[in-house]
Design a protein around this motif. Structure first.
Motif, PDB file in Angstrom:
ATOM      1  N   ASN A 233     -11.873   5.052  -0.222  1.00 54.76           N
ATOM      2  CA  ASN A 233     -11.983   3.747   0.440  1.00 54.76           C
ATOM      3  C   ASN A 233     -11.516   2.655  -0.529  1.00 54.76           C
ATOM      4  N   PRO A 234     -10.241   2.683  -0.906  1.00 60.72           N
ATOM      5  CA  PRO A 234      -9.761   1.762  -1.945  1.00 60.72           C
ATOM      6  C   PRO A 234      -9.653   0.327  -1.446  1.00 60.72           C
ATOM      7  N   GLU A 235      -9.805  -0.601  -2.365  1.00 64.12           N
ATOM      8  CA  GLU A 235      -9.577  -2.024  -2.103  1.00 64.12           C
ATOM      9  C   GLU A 235      -8.474  -2.507  -3.034  1.00 64.12           C
ATOM     10  N   TRP A 236      -7.379  -3.000  -2.448  1.00 65.26           N
ATOM     11  CA  TRP A 236      -6.268  -3.495  -3.252  1.00 65.26           C
ATOM     12  C   TRP A 236      -6.261  -5.019  -3.337  1.00 65.26           C
ATOM     13  N   ASN A 237      -6.485  -5.690  -2.220  1.00 60.97           N
ATOM     14  CA  ASN A 237      -6.526  -7.152  -2.178  1.00 60.97           C
ATOM     15  C   ASN A 237      -5.273  -7.774  -2.802  1.00 60.97           C
ATOM     16  N   LYS A 238      -4.117  -7.341  -2.313  1.00 59.33           N
ATOM     17  CA  LYS A 238      -2.842  -7.854  -2.807  1.00 59.33           C
ATOM     18  C   LYS A 238      -2.086  -8.553  -1.684  1.00 59.33           C
ATOM     19  N   VAL A 239      -1.246  -9.495  -2.074  1.00 59.17           N
ATOM     20  CA  VAL A 239      -0.432 -10.248  -1.124  1.00 59.17           C
ATOM     21  C   VAL A 239       1.040 -10.030  -1.470  1.00 59.17           C
ATOM     22  N   PHE A 240       1.822  -9.589  -0.489  1.00 60.13           N
ATOM     23  CA  PHE A 240       3.250  -9.341  -0.666  1.00 60.13           C
ATOM     24  C   PHE A 240       4.031 -10.340   0.187  1.00 60.13           C
ATOM     25  N   THR A 241       5.072 -10.888  -0.385  1.00 57.68           N
ATOM     26  CA  THR A 241       5.909 -11.847   0.333  1.00 57.68           C
ATOM     27  C   THR A 241       7.346 -11.342   0.346  1.00 57.68           C
ATOM     28  N   PHE A 242       7.947 -11.315   1.543  1.00 53.53           N
ATOM     29  CA  PHE A 242       9.313 -10.822   1.710  1.00 53.53           C
ATOM     30  C   PHE A 242      10.149 -11.872   2.434  1.00 53.53           C
ATOM     31  N   ASN A 243      11.441 -11.847   2.148  1.00 49.44           N
ATOM     32  CA  ASN A 243      12.394 -12.588   2.970  1.00 49.44           C
ATOM     33  C   ASN A 243      12.731 -11.773   4.204  1.00 49.44           C
ATOM     34  N   VAL A 244      12.902 -12.448   5.312  1.00 48.78           N
ATOM     35  CA  VAL A 244      13.289 -11.785   6.557  1.00 48.78           C
ATOM     36  C   VAL A 244      14.761 -12.087   6.803  1.00 48.78           C
ATOM     37  N   LYS A 245      15.578 -11.037   6.824  1.00 47.75           N
ATOM     38  CA  LYS A 245      17.002 -11.187   7.145  1.00 47.75           C
ATOM     39  C   LYS A 245      17.305 -10.742   8.570  1.00 47.75           C
TER      40      LYS A 245
END
Length: 673
Positions: free
Chosen positions: A365-377
């Motif tokens: 039951n892992p907790e990462w709590n990360k935010v990823f941001t990507f460009n949308v093409k």
């Protein structure tokens, strides 16, 4: 037992010899103690003499366990190549003294081979205080700064994952390539490689001057540029492809925001490649902790909304939007280790952008709590989130995956997604909690819909799958059955099975043909879209019925698979018969399509002169009739004849004159026979 602290101040690999001919590598280093991986370095792209210049503090229980060092070449999408290993015996180190240690890399299977060396600066000291976590220090050597900055593990990943620009390469053509086949021609294709990124063009058969007209986008990780390795190959069926030549593009020599036309001669062979290369700066792509993300900041969110507003619809058309993915946690994952636990990490992919979280060890039951941001093409892209189990000595184990189309995302909604199998055909164990926001410009998204989609990296070749073969066969069968049912419905109107329906169809046919104009074709499609939208808005969604049918077919497939599993106990022949049935159906369908194509060809080839003369008479008559009589009247006469044929002669046998004619023309197989 006393604990000790080992501090690795810096690593300097003097020479790492790759096991391929004169090629570069993307090396990284793994450190293990007592069989457990304790650290992995960053990846140095395209370098045989990498300088990591990293610092890490490790806690060890005993000095009896040596430090095991392994070097790998990172290959995106493939298994990483082993480049050598060595042992550092901690008992041989002196306390409180920094020693420069050189480790000779060896391959245990070929100990006589020299694979290069690895330099470490090691300091062994007693543990001080209560240190719960090992700390990592990374010195950014390109700044030549003497100050070490403390960084989290996610920052170390980010250093190697994030890209600073896009290299767009258009493969135009090849000129005067070297012939590799006995016929004096070649079947050329091109491979591109920049670091871990790889592309492969399509194959142009039987030519020395191929025209590809393909585009590939690479991510630029190094601000000062990089190199793109290009190799040209000749495709050979049944044996190894022939090498034609190679060339290299030095991106540091090209100016940004400008398209460069390059004519590159092949170094090891004959010929020239023509490319268009464009370097553009990228927008923000990042990894951060949950407490720090741009869309939660009102000013940042307003700035992004302004950036993708309708007023800026024609500024930088490739920058369609931005997507932010919050990877919160997962629950109930599959146990992949013998201990009943897993070491899960999460990979988030959007087209060719690929970022990953840190690994949470021994946790279902892992907790990462990360935010990823990507460009949308491309707004039609699918966001893929995959959970893996990290393994010490082999590639990561698959735990589950979700695929979310960007257009289906509800902004700001924290949702639990059930993990599925690799093919997304069925569920697996566990759920993952995500919160996703998408901001995009609708005008740019619409314009990019009319351009070719971005091609993905080279993927491993797919294996033959009986289940996938049956699934695809059922898909084709459903499409064909829809066309057949539609044809039967129309034919029932001609047969007057339902007088009321046939009268309505006849009246509608006469009115439409008599008043037909070309604009009615898109108007009819528009009305069909509007009608389906009204059905969906009113709750009468026909897609649900189709989904029920597909679910029933999937259930049949699952029952078929269960039967197959039972049949494994009985024998292998049942599987063979099932595949044989599908192959026979496909074989017959291909034979029928090929036969009709060959019959049309043989009609014009005068294979049967009588039938060809008959075709001349029919086509000549049709030409005269269409020339003197308006097409509207001809179609109207044909329709009236079809509708009234059954009324005029109830016992007539329905037929299609064109198909009847073609059935008399022999196919190539019949001609040879």
């Amino acid at each position: 037992m006393t604990q000790f602290q080992v501090t690795l101040l810096r690593w300097l690999a003097l020479v790492v010899i790759l096991m391929f001919f004169n090629r570069t590598s993307d090396p990284y280093v793994k450190f293990k103690i007592a069989g457990k991986e304790v650290f992995r370095s960053k990846t140095i792209h395209k370098n045989l003499n990498p300088v990591w210049d990293e610092r890490i503090c490790l806690l060890v229980e005993t000095l009896r366990d040596p430090l095991y060092v392994k070097v790998f070449d990172y290959d995106f999408g493939f298994q990483d190549d082993f480049m050598g290993s060595a042992y550092l015996h901690l008992e041989s180190l002196e306390h409180q003294r920094t020693l420069d240690v050189t480790l000779d890399l060896k391959d245990p299977q070929y100990p006589e081979h020299n694979l290069g060396s690895l330099e470490l600066a090691v300091n062994l000291s007693a543990k001080e205080g209560d240190i719960r976590d090992a700390t990592m220090l990374l010195r950014r050597n390109w700044k030549r700064s003497s100050k070490c900055q403390s960084m989290r593990l996610s920052d170390v990943h980010r250093k190697s994952q994030l890209w600073r620009g896009i290299v767009s390469i258009s493969l135009i053509e090849g000129r005067s390539l070297q012939p590799m086949d006995a016929n004096g021609l070649s079947d050329p294709y091109v491979k591109f490689r920049m670091g871990h990124q790889k592309y492969k063009s399509k194959t142009i058969p039987k030519t020395l001057n191929p025209q590809w007209r393909e585009q590939f986008d690479f991510h630029l990780y190094e601000e000062q540029g990089g190199f793109v390795d290009i190799t040209v190959w000749d495709k050979d069926t049944g044996k190894k492809d022939d090498y034609i030549g190679r060339c290299t593009v030095d991106l540091s020599l090209l100016s940004r925001e400008h398209t460069h036309k390059l004519e590159l001669p092949l170094e090891d062979g004959k010929g020239v490649l023509v490319l268009l290369v464009t370097l553009t700066a990228s927008a923000a792509v990042s990894i951060s902790d949950l407490s720090v993300n741009m869309l939660d900041n009102p000013q940042e969110r307003h700035h992004i909304m302004q950036r993708y507003s309708l007023w800026r619809s024609f500024h930088n058309l490739k920058d369609v939007g931005v997507v932010q993915v919050k990877v919160i946690r997962a629950e109930g994952l599959m146990a992949a280790d013998v201990t009943g636990k897993s070491d899960p990490f999460c990979v988030v992919e959007l087209s060719n952008d690929r970022l990953q979280t840190h690994t949470v060890y021994k946790n279902l039951n892992p907790e990462w709590n990360k935010v990823f941001t990507f460009n949308v093409k491309d707004i039609h892209s699918v966001l893929e989130v995959t959970v893996y189990d990290e393994d010490r000595d082999r590639s990561a184990d698959f735990l589950g995956k979700v695929a979310i189309p960007l257009l289906n995302i509800q902004n700001g909604e924290r949702k639990a997604y059930a993990l599925k199998s690799k093919e997304l055909t069925g569920p697996t164990k566990g759920v993952i909690f995500l919160e996703i926001d998408v901001i995009f410009n609708a005008v740019k998204a619409g314009l990019n819909t009319l351009t070719p989609p971005e091609q993905k990296y080279i993927e491993e070749e797919q294996r033959v799958s009986k289940q996938l073969l049956l699934h695809n066969f059922n898909r084709v069968r459903r499409c064909i059955m829809f066309l057949i049912n539609t044809g039967c419905y129309i034919n029932s109107c001609f047969e007057w099975d339902s007088p009321q329906r046939s009268i309505c169809a006849f009246v509608m046919f006469v009115i439409v043909v008599w008043n037909f104009e070309l604009y009615m074709v898109p108007l009819a499609l528009l009305l069909l879209l509007a009608w389906n939208y009204i059905l969906i808005a009113s709750g009468k969604d026909t897609r649900q019925e189709m989904q029920v049918v597909e679910d029933l077919l999937e259930d049949e497939d699952e029952e078929f698979d269960k039967d197959d599993k039972d049949s494994e106990k009985k024998g292998f022949m049942n599987k063979l018969y099932a595949i044989q049935d599908v192959c026979i159906s496909v074989q017959n369908a291909l034979d029928e399509v090929a036969s009709y194509g060959e019959r049309i060809k043989n009609t014009f080839n005068w294979t049967v002169p009588f039938l060809s003369w008959l075709a001349i008479v029919a086509l000549g008559s049709a030409t005269v009739i269409i020339y003197f009589i308006p097409l509207r009247l001809i179609v109207l006469a044909w329709g009236v004849n079809k509708f009234t044929k059954k009324l005029r002669d109830p016992y007539t046998i329905d037929n299609n004159e064109l198909l009847d004619f073609l059935s008399r023309v022999p196919s190539d197989v019949q001609v040879v026979g």
